[in-house]
Design a protein around this motif. Structure first.
Motif, mmCIF file in Angstrom:
data_model
loop_
_atom_site.group_PDB
_atom_site.id
_atom_site.type_symbol
_atom_site.label_atom_id
_atom_site.label_comp_id
_atom_site.label_asym_id
_atom_site.label_seq_id
_atom_site.Cartn_x
_atom_site.Cartn_y
_atom_site.Cartn_z
ATOM 1 N N LEU A 205 -9.911 -7.082 6.884
ATOM 2 C CA LEU A 205 -8.756 -7.024 7.783
ATOM 3 C C LEU A 205 -7.601 -6.281 7.121
ATOM 4 C CD1 LEU A 205 -7.519 -7.767 10.496
ATOM 5 C CD2 LEU A 205 -6.772 -9.914 9.470
ATOM 6 N N GLY A 206 -7.386 -6.528 5.835
ATOM 7 C CA GLY A 206 -6.347 -5.806 5.099
ATOM 8 C C GLY A 206 -6.602 -4.308 5.094
ATOM 9 N N MET A 207 -7.877 -3.921 4.927
ATOM 10 C CA MET A 207 -8.222 -2.505 4.925
ATOM 11 C C MET A 207 -7.980 -1.886 6.294
ATOM 12 S SD MET A 207 -11.737 -0.641 3.589
ATOM 13 C CE MET A 207 -12.679 -2.030 4.077
ATOM 14 N N VAL A 208 -8.285 -2.631 7.360
ATOM 15 C CA VAL A 208 -8.033 -2.140 8.718
ATOM 16 C C VAL A 208 -6.530 -1.963 8.940
ATOM 17 C CG1 VAL A 208 -8.176 -2.749 11.174
ATOM 18 C CG2 VAL A 208 -10.163 -3.044 9.686
ATOM 19 N N MET A 209 -5.750 -2.933 8.472
ATOM 20 C CA MET A 209 -4.292 -2.820 8.620
ATOM 21 C C MET A 209 -3.753 -1.632 7.827
ATOM 22 S SD MET A 209 -2.945 -6.775 8.771
ATOM 23 C CE MET A 209 -3.479 -7.190 7.139
ATOM 24 N N LEU A 210 -4.288 -1.402 6.623
ATOM 25 C CA LEU A 210 -3.878 -0.239 5.836
ATOM 26 C C LEU A 210 -4.242 1.052 6.550
ATOM 27 C CD1 LEU A 210 -2.782 1.052 3.221
ATOM 28 C CD2 LEU A 210 -5.096 0.821 2.275
ATOM 29 N N PHE A 211 -5.452 1.096 7.132
ATOM 30 C CA PHE A 211 -5.883 2.279 7.868
ATOM 31 C C PHE A 211 -4.949 2.566 9.040
ATOM 32 C CE2 PHE A 211 -8.221 4.017 11.497
ATOM 33 C CZ PHE A 211 -8.538 5.269 10.985
ATOM 34 N N VAL A 212 -4.614 1.522 9.789
ATOM 35 C CA VAL A 212 -3.716 1.700 10.944
ATOM 36 C C VAL A 212 -2.354 2.205 10.470
ATOM 37 C CG1 VAL A 212 -2.473 0.457 12.761
ATOM 38 C CG2 VAL A 212 -4.907 0.038 12.412
ATOM 39 N N THR A 213 -1.850 1.633 9.392
ATOM 40 C CA THR A 213 -0.559 2.076 8.853
ATOM 41 C C THR A 213 -0.605 3.545 8.449
ATOM 42 O OG1 THR A 213 -0.124 -0.156 8.019
ATOM 43 C CG2 THR A 213 1.184 1.639 7.085
ATOM 44 N N LEU A 214 -1.671 3.936 7.744
ATOM 45 C CA LEU A 214 -1.783 5.331 7.306
ATOM 46 C C LEU A 214 -1.981 6.272 8.488
ATOM 47 C CD1 LEU A 214 -3.976 4.904 4.106
ATOM 48 C CD2 LEU A 214 -1.499 5.245 4.247
ATOM 49 N N ALA A 215 -2.715 5.811 9.517
ATOM 50 C CA ALA A 215 -2.905 6.646 10.707
ATOM 51 C C ALA A 215 -1.588 6.857 11.434
ATOM 52 C CB ALA A 215 -3.940 6.010 11.630
ATOM 53 N N ILE A 216 -0.784 5.819 11.514
ATOM 54 C CA ILE A 216 0.522 5.943 12.168
ATOM 55 C C ILE A 216 1.432 6.871 11.372
ATOM 56 C CG2 ILE A 216 2.636 4.665 12.749
ATOM 57 C CD1 ILE A 216 0.790 2.296 13.505
ATOM 58 N N ARG A 217 1.417 6.722 10.053
ATOM 59 C CA ARG A 217 2.246 7.579 9.196
ATOM 60 C C ARG A 217 1.784 9.025 9.213
ATOM 61 N NH1 ARG A 217 4.514 5.633 3.618
ATOM 62 N NH2 ARG A 217 5.015 7.813 3.794
ATOM 63 N N GLY A 218 0.490 9.219 9.354
ATOM 64 C CA GLY A 218 -0.053 10.569 9.391
ATOM 65 C C GLY A 218 -0.313 11.170 8.014
ATOM 66 N N ALA A 219 -0.036 10.429 6.972
ATOM 67 C CA ALA A 219 -0.257 10.934 5.611
ATOM 68 C C ALA A 219 -0.417 9.746 4.673
ATOM 69 C CB ALA A 219 0.912 11.797 5.158
ATOM 70 N N THR A 220 -1.061 10.015 3.555
ATOM 71 C CA THR A 220 -1.235 8.977 2.535
ATOM 72 C C THR A 220 -0.156 9.149 1.478
ATOM 73 O OG1 THR A 220 -3.617 9.060 2.890
ATOM 74 C CG2 THR A 220 -2.862 7.999 0.875
ATOM 75 N N PRO A 221 0.616 8.109 1.210
ATOM 76 C CA PRO A 221 1.634 8.215 0.157
ATOM 77 C C PRO A 221 0.976 8.515 -1.199
ATOM 78 C CG PRO A 221 1.923 6.194 1.436
ATOM 79 C CD PRO A 221 0.633 6.799 1.859
ATOM 80 N N GLU A 222 1.656 9.269 -2.029
ATOM 81 C CA GLU A 222 1.111 9.661 -3.323
ATOM 82 C C GLU A 222 0.692 8.469 -4.186
ATOM 83 O OE1 GLU A 222 -0.508 11.851 -6.188
ATOM 84 O OE2 GLU A 222 0.134 12.576 -4.225
ATOM 85 N N PRO A 223 1.468 7.384 -4.265
ATOM 86 C CA PRO A 223 1.017 6.248 -5.079
ATOM 87 C C PRO A 223 -0.307 5.653 -4.597
ATOM 88 C CG PRO A 223 3.349 6.026 -4.588
ATOM 89 C CD PRO A 223 2.834 7.173 -3.774
ATOM 90 N N VAL A 224 -0.493 5.563 -3.285
ATOM 91 C CA VAL A 224 -1.735 5.015 -2.742
ATOM 92 C C VAL A 224 -2.895 5.976 -3.022
ATOM 93 C CG1 VAL A 224 -2.930 4.317 -0.623
ATOM 94 C CG2 VAL A 224 -0.544 3.676 -0.984
ATOM 95 N N ALA A 225 -2.659 7.269 -2.868
ATOM 96 C CA ALA A 225 -3.699 8.255 -3.155
ATOM 97 C C ALA A 225 -4.093 8.199 -4.628
ATOM 98 C CB ALA A 225 -3.216 9.655 -2.786
ATOM 99 N N GLN A 226 -3.120 8.093 -5.496
ATOM 100 C CA GLN A 226 -3.394 8.043 -6.929
ATOM 101 C C GLN A 226 -4.189 6.790 -7.296
ATOM 102 O OE1 GLN A 226 -0.167 7.620 -9.991
ATOM 103 N NE2 GLN A 226 -0.434 9.852 -10.060
ATOM 104 N N ALA A 227 -3.780 5.640 -6.781
ATOM 105 C CA ALA A 227 -4.495 4.388 -7.065
ATOM 106 C C ALA A 227 -5.906 4.422 -6.477
ATOM 107 C CB ALA A 227 -3.717 3.204 -6.505
ATOM 108 N N SER A 228 -6.048 4.947 -5.277
ATOM 109 C CA SER A 228 -7.363 5.029 -4.637
ATOM 110 C C SER A 228 -8.298 5.930 -5.426
ATOM 111 C CB SER A 228 -7.224 5.551 -3.211
ATOM 112 O OG SER A 228 -6.412 4.703 -2.456
#
Length: 126
Positions: A33-56
């Motif tokens: 569920l957390g991953m789905v919420m993160l996906f929805v947040t990133l889809a709404i934002r339209g981009a992945t923040p650099e800290p999240v991309a780096q950690a991923s």
């Protein structure tokens, strides 16, 4: 520092998912569920923040290490797996087939929707 911010954000989403699942008694794992919420947040934002991309990317580069506990668990429970090999095999085969069929249907639906959407846009602009 960006890595720490990114991993913290990922863990916060996992925690929020876990809390929501426990509060609402939803029959899915909290991290999912957390991953789905993160996906929805990133889809709404339209981009992945650099800290999240780096950690991923850091987590993905060490993904093989995350399978070690599962491998150890399989060795610990090898007798049970050997005793119940038929139901395990059937569950794996059936779930794989259902997943492949669902993926194919979703892909067909999405493709048709996108083609129809593009055709409507072309008619509106033409």
């Amino acid at each position: 520092m960006q890595f720490l911010n990114g991993i913290t954000l990922l863990l916060v989403y996992q925690l929020v998912g876990e809390v929501v699942v426990r509060l609402l008694d939803v029959p899915i794992p909290g991290p999912v569920l957390g991953m789905v919420m993160l996906f929805v947040t990133l889809a709404i934002r339209g981009a992945t923040p650099e800290p999240v991309a780096q950690a991923s990317n850091a987590l993905l580069s060490h993904l093989s290490l995350l399978f070690v506990p599962a491998g150890v668990g399989m060795m610990v429970h090898f007798d049970r797996i050997a005793a119940e090999w038929l139901p395990i095999t059937l569950a794996l085969l059936i779930s794989t087939l259902v997943t492949m069929a669902a993926t194919a249907l979703i892909m067909q639906f999405t493709t048709r929707w996108l083609v129809g959407h593009r055709e409507r846009e072309g008619q509106d602009h033409g």
